[in-house]
Design a protein around this motif. Structure first.
Motif, mmCIF file in Angstrom:
data_model
loop_
_atom_site.group_PDB
_atom_site.id
_atom_site.type_symbol
_atom_site.label_atom_id
_atom_site.label_comp_id
_atom_site.label_asym_id
_atom_site.label_seq_id
_atom_site.Cartn_x
_atom_site.Cartn_y
_atom_site.Cartn_z
ATOM 1 N N PRO A 174 0.816 -1.083 -0.299
ATOM 2 C CA PRO A 174 0.117 0.090 -0.205
ATOM 3 C C PRO A 174 1.101 1.501 0.286
ATOM 4 O O PRO A 174 1.472 1.636 0.718
ATOM 5 C CB PRO A 174 -0.518 -0.224 0.833
ATOM 6 C CG PRO A 174 -0.188 -1.126 2.010
ATOM 7 C CD PRO A 174 0.811 -1.804 1.364
ATOM 8 N N GLY A 175 0.563 2.214 -1.196
ATOM 9 C CA GLY A 175 1.130 3.296 -0.982
ATOM 10 C C GLY A 175 3.058 3.457 -2.261
ATOM 11 O O GLY A 175 2.856 4.991 -2.097
ATOM 12 N N GLU A 176 3.000 2.714 -2.350
ATOM 13 C CA GLU A 176 4.129 2.417 -3.014
ATOM 14 C C GLU A 176 3.794 2.587 -4.713
ATOM 15 O O GLU A 176 3.086 1.673 -5.154
ATOM 16 C CB GLU A 176 4.238 0.942 -2.620
ATOM 17 C CG GLU A 176 5.516 0.553 -1.102
ATOM 18 C CD GLU A 176 6.295 -0.529 -1.200
ATOM 19 O OE1 GLU A 176 6.653 -0.809 -2.096
ATOM 20 O OE2 GLU A 176 5.299 -1.308 -0.028
ATOM 21 N N VAL A 222 1.211 9.616 -5.126
ATOM 22 C CA VAL A 222 2.135 10.803 -5.276
ATOM 23 C C VAL A 222 0.842 12.008 -4.952
ATOM 24 O O VAL A 222 0.879 13.086 -6.355
ATOM 25 C CB VAL A 222 2.959 10.791 -6.883
ATOM 26 C CG1 VAL A 222 4.103 10.366 -6.572
ATOM 27 C CG2 VAL A 222 2.014 9.861 -7.944
ATOM 28 N N PRO A 223 0.534 11.710 -4.163
ATOM 29 C CA PRO A 223 -0.570 13.217 -3.736
ATOM 30 C C PRO A 223 -0.289 14.274 -4.850
ATOM 31 O O PRO A 223 -1.166 15.702 -4.061
ATOM 32 C CB PRO A 223 -1.782 13.038 -2.615
ATOM 33 C CG PRO A 223 0.407 12.469 -2.084
ATOM 34 C CD PRO A 223 0.353 11.850 -3.067
ATOM 35 N N GLU A 269 -1.546 16.921 -14.505
ATOM 36 C CA GLU A 269 -0.222 16.279 -14.246
ATOM 37 C C GLU A 269 -0.474 14.780 -14.217
ATOM 38 O O GLU A 269 0.782 14.763 -14.741
ATOM 39 C CB GLU A 269 0.916 16.875 -12.827
ATOM 40 C CG GLU A 269 1.143 18.590 -13.016
ATOM 41 C CD GLU A 269 1.672 19.483 -11.646
ATOM 42 O OE1 GLU A 269 2.702 20.386 -12.012
ATOM 43 O OE2 GLU A 269 1.140 18.756 -10.683
ATOM 44 N N LEU A 270 -1.445 14.945 -13.390
ATOM 45 C CA LEU A 270 -0.778 13.487 -13.336
ATOM 46 C C LEU A 270 -1.594 12.070 -14.476
ATOM 47 O O LEU A 270 -0.921 11.435 -15.291
ATOM 48 C CB LEU A 270 -2.323 12.685 -12.219
ATOM 49 C CG LEU A 270 -2.665 11.314 -12.501
ATOM 50 C CD1 LEU A 270 -1.400 10.182 -11.569
ATOM 51 C CD2 LEU A 270 -3.806 10.677 -11.237
ATOM 52 N N TYR A 271 -2.710 13.097 -15.273
ATOM 53 C CA TYR A 271 -3.245 12.104 -16.702
ATOM 54 C C TYR A 271 -1.635 12.649 -17.775
ATOM 55 O O TYR A 271 -1.505 12.145 -18.858
ATOM 56 C CB TYR A 271 -3.975 12.978 -16.945
ATOM 57 C CG TYR A 271 -5.049 11.859 -16.195
ATOM 58 C CD1 TYR A 271 -5.766 10.670 -16.738
ATOM 59 C CD2 TYR A 271 -5.866 11.894 -14.703
ATOM 60 C CE1 TYR A 271 -7.281 9.903 -15.981
ATOM 61 C CE2 TYR A 271 -6.741 11.372 -14.114
ATOM 62 C CZ TYR A 271 -6.765 10.298 -14.898
ATOM 63 O OH TYR A 271 -7.954 9.374 -14.825
ATOM 64 N N TRP A 272 -1.175 13.554 -17.680
ATOM 65 C CA TRP A 272 -0.006 14.242 -18.543
ATOM 66 C C TRP A 272 1.093 13.188 -18.393
ATOM 67 O O TRP A 272 1.496 12.322 -19.489
ATOM 68 C CB TRP A 272 0.177 15.233 -18.528
ATOM 69 C CG TRP A 272 -0.357 16.657 -18.836
ATOM 70 C CD1 TRP A 272 -0.728 17.719 -18.681
ATOM 71 C CD2 TRP A 272 -0.191 16.713 -20.901
ATOM 72 N NE1 TRP A 272 -1.201 18.256 -18.996
ATOM 73 C CE2 TRP A 272 -0.387 17.776 -20.921
ATOM 74 C CE3 TRP A 272 0.570 16.184 -22.018
ATOM 75 C CZ2 TRP A 272 -1.117 18.506 -21.563
ATOM 76 C CZ3 TRP A 272 0.416 16.526 -23.246
ATOM 77 C CH2 TRP A 272 -0.766 17.456 -23.270
ATOM 78 N N ARG A 273 1.451 12.064 -17.555
ATOM 79 C CA ARG A 273 1.979 11.746 -17.475
ATOM 80 C C ARG A 273 1.988 9.597 -17.325
ATOM 81 O O ARG A 273 2.290 9.606 -17.613
ATOM 82 C CB ARG A 273 2.925 11.418 -16.115
ATOM 83 C CG ARG A 273 3.769 13.228 -15.351
ATOM 84 C CD ARG A 273 3.854 13.074 -14.414
ATOM 85 N NE ARG A 273 3.840 14.927 -14.252
ATOM 86 C CZ ARG A 273 5.424 15.721 -13.185
ATOM 87 N NH1 ARG A 273 5.430 14.661 -12.167
ATOM 88 N NH2 ARG A 273 5.219 16.531 -13.722
ATOM 89 N N PHE A 297 6.905 10.400 -12.462
ATOM 90 C CA PHE A 297 5.900 10.519 -11.620
ATOM 91 C C PHE A 297 5.892 11.610 -10.391
ATOM 92 O O PHE A 297 5.767 12.107 -9.561
ATOM 93 C CB PHE A 297 4.820 9.394 -11.590
ATOM 94 C CG PHE A 297 4.034 8.927 -12.015
ATOM 95 C CD1 PHE A 297 2.892 10.073 -12.714
ATOM 96 C CD2 PHE A 297 4.056 8.251 -13.183
ATOM 97 C CE1 PHE A 297 1.705 9.152 -13.257
ATOM 98 C CE2 PHE A 297 3.265 7.427 -14.042
ATOM 99 C CZ PHE A 297 2.248 8.113 -14.633
ATOM 100 N N ARG A 298 7.521 10.845 -9.885
ATOM 101 C CA ARG A 298 8.250 11.600 -8.736
ATOM 102 C C ARG A 298 8.719 13.557 -8.923
ATOM 103 O O ARG A 298 9.316 13.861 -7.720
ATOM 104 C CB ARG A 298 9.245 11.137 -8.104
ATOM 105 C CG ARG A 298 8.745 9.460 -6.870
ATOM 106 C CD ARG A 298 9.160 9.033 -6.562
ATOM 107 N NE ARG A 298 8.267 7.723 -6.059
ATOM 108 C CZ ARG A 298 7.157 7.305 -4.873
ATOM 109 N NH1 ARG A 298 6.850 8.621 -4.684
ATOM 110 N NH2 ARG A 298 7.086 6.503 -4.308
ATOM 111 N N ALA A 299 9.062 13.671 -9.995
ATOM 112 C CA ALA A 299 9.361 14.781 -10.280
ATOM 113 C C ALA A 299 8.424 15.945 -9.919
ATOM 114 O O ALA A 299 7.305 15.438 -10.014
ATOM 115 C CB ALA A 299 9.996 14.899 -11.925
ATOM 116 N N SER A 300 9.304 17.145 -9.943
ATOM 117 C CA SER A 300 7.945 18.518 -9.404
ATOM 118 C C SER A 300 7.287 18.254 -10.298
ATOM 119 O O SER A 300 7.354 18.510 -11.761
ATOM 120 C CB SER A 300 9.595 19.635 -9.109
ATOM 121 O OG SER A 300 10.257 18.950 -7.882
#
Length: 219
Positions: free
Chosen positions: A83-85, A148-149, A155-159, A204-207
């Motif tokens: 969970p959460g990973e 990645v809240p 941004e999420l859907y672009w990626r 996904f973790r990028a700023s």
């Protein structure tokens, strides 16, 4: 127990259609070509599928249903076990697709069919895929968002779009990295999956990207 004759006929039609769509595209393939390759008459295509549009849809359904089931099953396991990973969620998206592409007998032609779907404007097919498989992207979107809240929905859907495009490219095996001599296809695909997952996780973790500059107004 032998399979019913109607099943083998339907399967032959789907296999022939998949190969021909891969070679000539959807618009460039006629039902006559399909019936000739499958060694059936046109009445068999009409009986099983009703129209060329339905035949195109069923070619996708045959592969997509299996891949979707594998993805959703792996995603559910990732949510329970990790969970959460983020990485296990990405693996659930990437690995079943590359596993299907690895099967040259059944998956190779379908990968080229997917490429045709991207290249050709076919509104009916796109609606079919959105109606039947759009929930998969939405479900993965929710699972990734939980990891990645800090990302906005846009941004999420672009990626996620970029990941889907990269995955399609990796499935087609068009890249610079070719399978080295002595390395099995399975090992090569597994390596490709790990590299793509690692790349996607960093993405996904990028700023968040800086906003585009506002154009200067002219007098």
């Amino acid at each position: 127990m032998a399979k019913p004759a109607h099943f083998s006929t339907k399967d032959r039609i789907l296999g022939a259609a998949e190969e021909l769509f891969a070679l000539h595209g959807f618009a460039g393939t006629s039902l006559r070509q399909v019936t000739s390759q499958a060694d059936v008459n046109i009445a068999a295509v009409n009986y099983h599928f009703g129209s060329k549009e339905n035949l195109v849809n069923e070619v996708f359904r045959r592969r997509m249903d299996e891949m979707t089931a594998a993805r959703m099953g792996q995603l559910e396991k990732a949510r329970i076990d990790h969970p959460g990973e983020l990485r296990p969620v990405l693996a659930a998206f990437v690995e079943p697709a590359l596993a299907m592409a690895q099967d040259r007998q059944s998956g190779g032609a379908f990968v080229r069919v997917i490429a045709r779907a991207y290249a050709e404007k076919n509104d009916s097919l796109r609606k079919f895929l959105s109606d039947h498989y759009g929930h998969v992207l939405r479900e993965f979107g929710k699972a990734i968002a939980a990891c990645v809240p800090q990302l906005s929905k846009e941004e999420l859907y672009w990626r996620l779009d970029f990941l889907a495009g990269s995955l399609t490219y990796a499935m087609a095996d068009f890249g610079l990295i070719k399978r080295p001599a002595g390395v099995t296809e399975s090992a090569h695909r597994a390596h490709a999956a790990q590299e793509l997952i690692h790349f996607a996780e960093a993405g996904f973790r990028a700023s968040a990207a800086a906003p585009a500059p506002t154009p200067l107004s002219t007098p």
